[in-house]
Design a protein around this motif. Sequence first.
Motif, short mmCIF file in Angstrom:
data_model
loop_
_atom_site.label_atom_id
_atom_site.label_comp_id
_atom_site.label_asym_id
_atom_site.label_seq_id
_atom_site.Cartn_x
_atom_site.Cartn_y
_atom_site.Cartn_z
N GLY A 252 0.86 11.28 -2.29
CA GLY A 252 0.13 12.20 -1.42
C GLY A 252 -1.18 11.65 -0.90
N ASP A 253 -1.39 10.33 -0.99
CA ASP A 253 -2.63 9.74 -0.51
C ASP A 253 -2.72 9.83 1.02
N GLY A 254 -3.95 9.84 1.50
CA GLY A 254 -4.15 9.67 2.93
C GLY A 254 -4.04 8.19 3.31
N ALA A 255 -3.80 7.90 4.57
CA ALA A 255 -3.61 6.49 4.95
C ALA A 255 -3.77 6.30 6.46
N VAL A 256 -4.20 5.10 6.81
CA VAL A 256 -4.13 4.63 8.19
C VAL A 256 -2.84 3.83 8.31
N VAL A 257 -1.91 4.29 9.13
CA VAL A 257 -0.57 3.72 9.21
C VAL A 257 -0.48 2.83 10.46
N LEU A 258 -0.02 1.62 10.26
CA LEU A 258 0.09 0.67 11.37
C LEU A 258 1.49 0.67 11.95
#
Length: 739
Positions: A252-258
């Motif tokens: 459930g972590d937040g993330a910057v997705v490439l």
Amino acid sequence: MATRSHRPGRATRAPDDPRNRDSDRNRPRRRLPMRLLLPLFVLAALMAMLMLRGYVHSEVLADHRVGPPAANDSVPKDILKGGPVIDTREGRPTSLDLPDRELVLTFDDGPDPVWTPKVLDVLKKHDAHAVFFITGTMASRYPELVQRMVDEGHEIGLHTFNHPDLALQSKSRVDWELSQNQLALAGAAGIRTSLFRPPYSSFAQNMDNNSWPVTEYIGSKGYITVVNDTDSEDWRRPGAEQIIRNATPKNGDGAVVLMHDSGGDRSQTVAALDRYVSGLQDKGYRFDTLTAALDAPSAHTPVAGLESLKGEAWVFLVQASDQTTDVLVAGLAVVGVLVFGRLGLMLILSVAHARRVRRRGFRWGETVTEPVSVLVPAYNEAKCIEQTVRSLVASDHPIEVLVIDDGSSDGTARIVENLGLPGVRVVRQLNAGKPAALNRGIANARHDLIVMMDGDTVFEPTTVRELVQPFGDPRVGAVAGNAKVGNRDSLIGAWQHIEYVMGFNLDRRMYDVLRCMPTIPGAVGAFRRSALERVGGMSDDTLAEDTDITMAMHRDGWHVVYAEKAVAWTEAPESVQQLWSQRYRWSYGTMQAIWKHRRSLVDRGHSGRFGRVGLPLVSMFMVVAPLLAPLIDVFLLYGLVFGPTEKTIGAWLGVLAVQGVCAAYAFHLDKERMTHLISLPLQQILYRQLMYVVLLQSWITALTGGRLRWQKLRRTGAVGLPGTGSGTPQQPVGGRPVR
């Protein structure tokens, strides 16, 4: 001491007299005429557009190097262990992570005209937002997509202009990449942004001693660097399922997705995105912009004033360069079809022509033995008129020779009269031009078959006989002879020799088979008097009276044919200036003749054949194709400088080989030595370019309504009577040497 004579009553001035300077100031300055300035301006503009297009397409000034990994001992530990958002603006490096279940989708390398709209459609479908890290090259080319991103609530970040590895670039190049990227964004959407992602970046822990100084420098310019902590690896195209697994954060972590919306086939990315967004939204994840996810001020700043105008101008110029290049590429395709089509037609139809006229027993009709009147219009031809007339007197066919002196001031008429040759008459008139001289000759001719030639041309003994044999066919109204260059020993003469044999005589064989010969050469041509009278004789409506009269013959229903054995040796221009003058007149005169006979397109019956076949071919092959042909050399030069060099050289050599085959066949038909073809490659590089400029100047003269004067070429009398297939004079002609 001798004194310099001067006009009586006129005082001379000392060289340093101030009045001389006043006179110089008052004298009107010579300016380049518009017909020269306009081609130069058009050429410069096209080259600028092509260079701009190359720059925007990363073909010019692009750097595709990627540096190897380096140590990371100079990178702060907090950065290496921190989040994907790195802020070095205040000189104190900090990094941020995203809150739980906050996902920021980021798309690199766009916008792409195929894949970006599909990505935007998926995001709109699910009411999700993202950050698009755009390159200046793509934003400049597709500004409407950038505007759509902004309108639909997405965030924009910079990804440099040309996508270089900034670790290998100087600070000035880094500044240039950023400023150009911002300029493109300002022109596309009217905003600036403070978000930046370096090309070839990945996770924060992969920051090294090469990339960290760039990150610090970019921060000093006011930018926040955004890397990622979840890489979909969609650029590998592993399949939609694997892309989803790679892009899904754990626990459930937040993330910057490439992800990527450009740079290749992104169909798997689009397919995965739909399922990825809907699936994670069902699990409580939010997809928002970076500043919204961090509860920070917007990264976008509106631009106005001069900055906005500069951006709009930049995007306009890029769009214009792309559209101009598209037109040039289309023109290149057209000229390619025309050039290869013409070469193919010439080869096929010249073979057919040679087989027809060289088969055993071929005859035009009954053998023509009746006497012929040969007209020689002459204006200041003192240097060559004697060998011209003597070559005619040596003819093996009964002729009378009429030299029509068109107001010569160098004693041309007197030279002919002093020869005292039998069957040679001189007709004098005030200077009125070549068409008037020919009409005067027709009026004074005693015979029904009339041969016309130039005053600098030399006939072989058999030329007149071979030239008039086609009149055995009563349908034939005019005959074109085989004009050859006599002064071919110089380089420029050799180039013209190739042009005459390949470009003119091979063309005439083709047009003969098609029954639409466009030009009876002024150097060697024959006509029926009745045909000339029916079309009104020679006209001075155009500067190409030979083309004009030929087209008129076709429209009157006469056949016009080619007699390959009727050889004439003419003196070609020996300087670039003389050549320019001659070809300028020819080109402009041909355009005039085409325009004058444009209604032949709607002529009917046999007389309409020229309009249906000949006029379109002449227009395409002699006007349109040469006008567009410089595109071949423009793209050749561009390919040599900016690549792909090997393919470009191979393509040019291929075209040269095809032309070489045609030239060799033409030389074989004319029984010419192949040695002159050694200069063919150089002719294609230098001589052809001169012909392009001449034709372009003719176009400009026509379009601007200019008038072109008749331009008399300076003769040298260098052409004697060569032996068959040789470039050297034959010895006696009429009992005396030609030279």
